[in-house]
Design a protein around this motif. Structure first.
Motif, short mmCIF file in Angstrom:
data_model
loop_
_atom_site.label_atom_id
_atom_site.label_comp_id
_atom_site.label_asym_id
_atom_site.label_seq_id
_atom_site.Cartn_x
_atom_site.Cartn_y
_atom_site.Cartn_z
N VAL A 71 0.85 -1.19 0.00
CA VAL A 71 0.00 0.00 0.00
C VAL A 71 0.88 1.24 0.00
N ILE A 72 0.33 2.30 -0.57
CA ILE A 72 0.99 3.60 -0.51
C ILE A 72 0.09 4.48 0.35
N VAL A 73 0.68 5.04 1.38
CA VAL A 73 -0.06 5.93 2.27
C VAL A 73 0.31 7.36 1.90
N ASN A 74 -0.68 8.14 1.52
CA ASN A 74 -0.46 9.55 1.23
C ASN A 74 -0.68 10.30 2.54
N ARG A 75 0.41 10.69 3.17
CA ARG A 75 0.32 11.36 4.48
C ARG A 75 -0.19 12.79 4.33
N THR A 76 -0.16 13.34 3.13
CA THR A 76 -0.68 14.69 2.91
C THR A 76 -2.20 14.69 2.96
N HIS A 94 3.56 13.81 0.69
CA HIS A 94 4.35 13.02 1.64
C HIS A 94 3.77 11.61 1.66
N TYR A 95 4.61 10.59 1.47
CA TYR A 95 4.14 9.22 1.31
C TYR A 95 4.89 8.25 2.22
N THR A 96 4.24 7.11 2.46
CA THR A 96 4.88 5.96 3.09
C THR A 96 4.52 4.73 2.25
N LEU A 97 5.54 3.98 1.84
CA LEU A 97 5.33 2.73 1.11
C LEU A 97 5.46 1.58 2.09
N LYS A 98 4.45 0.71 2.13
CA LYS A 98 4.45 -0.45 3.02
C LYS A 98 4.31 -1.71 2.16
N VAL A 99 5.25 -2.65 2.34
CA VAL A 99 5.26 -3.88 1.52
C VAL A 99 5.39 -5.09 2.44
N THR A 100 4.49 -6.07 2.22
CA THR A 100 4.54 -7.35 2.93
C THR A 100 4.50 -8.46 1.88
N VAL A 101 5.42 -9.41 1.99
CA VAL A 101 5.48 -10.53 1.04
C VAL A 101 5.31 -11.83 1.82
N THR A 102 4.40 -12.68 1.32
CA THR A 102 4.13 -13.98 1.95
C THR A 102 4.36 -15.07 0.91
N ASP A 103 5.09 -16.14 1.30
CA ASP A 103 5.30 -17.24 0.36
C ASP A 103 4.26 -18.34 0.58
#
Length: 186
Positions: A71-76, A94-103
């Motif tokens: 997900v990309i969080v737009n903090r603005t 202003h952004y925060t990139l959050k990445v989760t990978v599951t095998d």
């Protein structure tokens, strides 16, 4: 951790032989390795401030199929939206990139959140006096108090000069004469 193939062939004392089809299996005891790169530079994408659009690329190394939840969080704007690898982010903010990978075996890697800012536009400067725009050749029959307002995505530096002397916003100007106010925001 690796992919393995087991080949079984059994022979009795008289030479009778049974050959089973190869058995393929995988041992995976580690979570996926996740690296996020900047598509333009091919360097690790660690955040920061950018005067351009950015395109993060998620590279995953794992023995099994993986599922990426990003997900990309737009903090603005305080909004969150799904994001996929190589999706360009181009709007100022202003952004925060959050990445989760599951095998396939439910091994999970959560990449550290990446904070970044995109600012491709120059600061917008507004000068007002008593709430009205202050324009060249305005004449006052009273003291004036110019207010300088700067709007930008990132922190700005304001260099204001009144008659070639440093000027702080909303300082009362009392001297009777023609004044020149010069404002530069970077």
């Amino acid at each position: 951790d690796d992919h393995h193939t087991l080949v079984i062939k059994v022979k009795d004392d008289l030479g009778n032989e049974t050959v089973l089809d190869p058995i393929h299996f995988t041992i995976d005891k580690t979570p996926p390795v996740v690296v996020i790169l900047d598509k333009l530079t091919n360097e690790p994408f660690t955040g920061g401030k950018f005067k351009r659009a950015v395109t993060p690329v998620v590279q995953i190394n794992d023995l099994t199929e993986t599922l990426t939840n990003a997900v990309i969080v737009n903090r603005t704007t305080n909004s969150e939206s799904p994001w996929t690898s190589e999706q360009e982010i181009s709007s100022d903010g202003h952004y925060t990139l959050k990445v989760t990978v599951t095998d396939e075996l439910n091994w999970v890697t959560v990449a550290p959140p990446i904070d970044f800012t995109i600012d491709q536009a120059a600061p917008v400067v507004t000068v007002t006096e008593s709430g009205a725009p202050l324009v060249t050749n305005t004449i006052f029959n009273r003291d004036a108090k110019p207010k300088i307002t700067v709007d930008d995505t990132t922190t700005t530096t304001v260099d204001a000069k009144l008659n070639d002397q440093p000027y702080a916003s909303e300082t009362l100007v009392t001297e009777e004469r023609k004044h020149t106010l010069v404002v530069k925001a970077t």
